[in-house]
Design a protein around this motif. Structure first.
Motif: not given
Lengths: 498, 294
Positions: B163, B166, B183, B186, B216, B220
């Protein structure tokens, strides 16, 4: 993942049962790699079986030196031999020129070996040609070969090397021929029939003399000595198993030249199994009812399959256990690694037959020396692939593993080996496929497997029998390819594929 | 005089709220928090003293003195080959200094302490360094698995982090090769944060991403840093990116610190001609940044 690989392997090992170690309680009969010797071995085996003695026949183990050494080492207890071979080849100088049987017995006893009385027939060496060709050239004696230096000679490998074989013959008759090749005895006949060879060595009881209508050249200088068949046995046999000798002695003087030739013909040309040939002889000549039951195709195939699989599986499993750590060592210590790779590479270059023979003084005959040789051959591909697989892991991945705080061993287990797994598996696969082929040679030293029918097939000139070994061996290689394909799919994580 | 020696002086003469992001983050929480924050500020998370490191006789870093206070986002910037990645690797003991000492939370980083200290540091490299043979989940759960976490605890932490960074649901069960570049980073960040480390070491974490995804992720990450309040040491070669994240920028040139300070200090009072040139070179980008900042 590694656990799964180990599990798979252990299952595989469990599948093929371990080969039997040399029998210690019973009698081990040996025989050389030609039909007559196998038949004689079979006769001895069956007559002993009939007397309720625990006996095992180690068929077609190899040449004279091999059997003699096996007898001395106690790998076998007895085997059929020829007096001429003993005098000329085995004992050589120890007889001091004497050729009588009494001297022979005395010298044998010094080696801890005894000998039965001759079994009857004399199977001496001779030279033979196709009758038609001999007639055309007008050759009837060995002396006359001197006038035809262009003739191509092809001799069995043993004959080429023996003191009483080609070297002595060449000297005695001053034969000028240069084109002399060594080859398998069985193949020599085909060479003669096909016109590729003109002259070969024969045994006078060979069935092929009649079959190929060969002319046996007269030994006009009396060069070849007597080759009377006897059984050689370990001197301690009389003490260890006293029941054996009286039974074996029943064969003394009972086999005539004609009978032996007929038995050879039945086995080689009539395609009757040696076991049956021997049983027939015992029933007719000695009224001994031996079952002579021949193993069915399926049963023998199954037995050879199990033998072959255990040769391959045990040697491969041991190689994996040794080679993967060695491969890891190679990747960690490149200088030491070059040494290890060099050493395993040298092992790889030793001709397989030679390696098998090297194993005999160390490990005797049977499955274990073969397994050891196969093990040594399997090392290189696995070591090399493990090493390469580990070295090719990108640096950033190793750095990430370190940065996470993984200790060295955990990094190896959780990151490096899984990443190298695909390369390692392909190394194991290479080793396995090589092993399947190489294991067929194991039959030469009594390890059994698919090599057994191939060897017998070559000896008997029986293509069907050769295929009984060759086809399953090829299928097994394919099957192993398939198994590894599957293993790779199961073991290599999805993220590394494609 | 190097900037490091002036540091306490600097802190005393400026209003903490304007220079200290830790304080600014906590400024509505009242005086107690403010004092705690000031105390934390003086605790050094990472301290390099007179560190020299050479490879094959070539000095990559020379006599580096650097200390990063707890909670600060420090960005190391410089041309390639200036030693910025080596500096990061020194922090977690992937390389050890030839001379000088590196301390993390007061413990010297040595061959024997590095292993334990690394578990208190999160590390992310340019390509993420995810293990291709494990799924995203497998990557993230690798260390917890080794440390004997219960699966419930691992799962809960993973959901929490997914979470936070993200990460789209469902991405966890894919292999790195099946994830997009963004991804992957992340997931790498999740892996780095899994053990709740005191400090994050990021080596050009956005370097390999295409511009949109990079933008992006920049947004974040910034949010994430603020939310976590962890010490961050990040390497980049992009001045605007450095300005975007940094409480403090450490500008390296040929193995030495050329200038240290907030982005505004680099722009307003470049310590050397090199700094001025570097700033000018990225002026257009920096202009926008300055406008946004004012």
């Amino acid at each position: 993942m590694i656990y799964r690989l180990t599990l798979l392997l252990s299952l595989w090992i469990g599948y093929g049962s371990a080969p039997e170690a040399g029998e210690t309680t019973g009698v081990a009969v040996g025989s050389k790699e030609f039909t007559e010797s196998v038949i004689l071995g079979e006769i001895a085996t069956q007559i002993l079986e009939n007397a309720r003695i625990d006996v095992q026949h180690r068929k077609q183990l190899g040449g004279t030196r091999f059997l003699w050494q096996a007898l001395i080492d106690g790998e076998i207890d007895l085997y059929p031999e020829y007096t001429g071979t003993l005098i000329e080849e085995v004992l050589g100088g120890r007889l001091q020129g004497k050729r009588d049987l009494a001297t022979l017995r005395r010298v044998l006893a010094e080696q801890g070996v005894s000998m039965t009385e001759p079994l009857g027939f004399n199977n001496t060496y001779a030279l033979g040609m196709m009758t038609a060709r001999a007639e055309r050239l007008g050759i009837t004696t060995i002396s006359e070969l001197r006038d035809h230096p262009e003739l191509k000679f092809g001799f069995s490998n043993e004959f080429m090397a023996r003191a009483d074989g080609w070297p002595g013959l060449k000297r005695a008759y001053r034969l000028p021929q240069q084109a002399v090749v060594g080859l398998d005895h069985g193949l020599a006949y085909r060479g003669l029939a096909g016109g590729r060879l003109d002259v070969t060595d024969l045994y006078t009881t060979d069935a092929e003399i009649q079959y190929y209508s060969l002319r046996v050249l007269e030994d006009d200088r009396g060069y070849f000595p007597d080759y009377r068949a006897v059984f050689l046995y370990r001197a301690d046999l009389a003490e260890r198993l006293p029941a054996v000798l009286p039974v074996l002695r029943q064969l003394e003087g009972r086999i005539s030249e004609k009978e032996m030739t007929a038995m050879n013909a039945a086995a080689k040309l009539g395609k009757v199994s040696e076991r049956k040939v021997a049983a027939d002889f015992l029933r007719k000549r000695l009224a001994i009812a031996s079952d002579g039951e021949v193993e069915g195709l399926a049963a023998s195939l199954w037995r050879h399959t199990l033998e072959h699989l255990s040769l391959v599986a045990i040697s491969l499993a041991a190689a994996i256990l040794v080679a993967i750590p060695l491969g890891i060592l190679c990747a960690r210590r490149p200088r030491l690694g070059r040494l290890v790779l060099g050493a395993t590479g040298i092992l790889q270059t030793i001709p397989s037959l030679a390696l098998l023979v090297f194993m005999i003084p160390l490990l005797g005959i049977g499955a274990w020396p073969a397994i050891t040789a196969l093990f040594l051959y399997s090392l290189l591909p696995i070591v090399r692939n493990t090493c390469t697989g580990l070295q090719n892991i990108p640096g950033p991945l190793l750095e990430s593993a370190d940065a996470l705080g993984l200790p060295r061993f955990a990094r190896l287990r959780l990151v490096e080996l899984p990443l190298a797994l695909r390369t390692i598996i392909s190394g194991v696969r290479t080793a396995a496929v090589i092993n399947v082929g190489m294991a067929t040679l194991g039959a030469l030293i009594g390890a059994g497997g698919y090599g057994q029918p191939i060897l017998t097939g070559i000896r008997l000139d029986d293509t069907g029998l050769i295929l009984q070994g060759a086809i399953p061996a090829a299928l097994l290689a394919l099957l192993i390819e398939g198994v590894f394909e599957l293993a790779e799919r199961r073991l290599v994580p999805k993220g590394l594929r494609g | 005089m190097s900037y490091t020696t002036r540091e306490p002086f600097r802190v005393a003469h400026r209003k903490p709220a304007t220079i200290d992001p830790v304080l600014s983050r906590n400024k509505f929480r009242g005086r107690v928090h403010e004092i705690q924050a000031i105390n934390r500020y003086y605790r050094r998370m990472l301290k390099l003293s007179r560190v020299t490191k050479s490879y094959d006789g070539v000095a990559v870093l020379r006599d580096i003195d650097l200390s990063i206070p707890e909670g600060q986002v420090a960005v190391i910037i410089g041309a390639s080959g200036c030693g910025k990645s080596t500096l990061l690797r020194l922090a977690n003991g992937l390389v050890l200094p030839d001379r000088g000492t590196v301390e993390l939370m007061g413990t010297p980083v040595t061959a024997s302490t590095a292993l334990a200290l690394r578990r208190r540091m999160g590390y992310v490299i340019q390509e993420g360094g995810l293990f291709p043979h494990l799924t995203a989940r497998g990557n993230v759960a690798l260390m917890p698995g080794r440390l004997g976490w219960s699966s419930a605890r691992t799962e809960a932490r993973m959901i929490e982090l997914a979470e936070l960074v993200r990460l789209p649901t469902g991405a966890l069960d894919r292999y790195p090769s099946q994830l997009s570049g963004g991804e992957r980073q992340r997931v790498a960040l999740m892996r780095a944060l899994m053990l709740d480390p005191e400090i994050l070491l990021l080596d050009e974490p956005l370097g390999a991403l295409d511009p949109l995804i990079r933008y992006e992720l920049q947004t974040d990450l910034k949010t994430l840093f603020t939310a976590l309040g962890k010490t961050v040491l990040m390497v980049t070669h992009d001045l605007s990116e450095a300005g975007h994240f940094a409480d403090e920028i450490v500008l390296l040139r040929e193995g030495s610190i050329e200038q240290r300070g907030p982005m505004t200090a680099l722009i307003d009072s470049p310590a050397t001609e090199y700094v001025a040139r570097l700033v000018r070179a990225q002026r257009s980008l920096v202009d926008g940044l300055v406008q946004r900042a004012t």
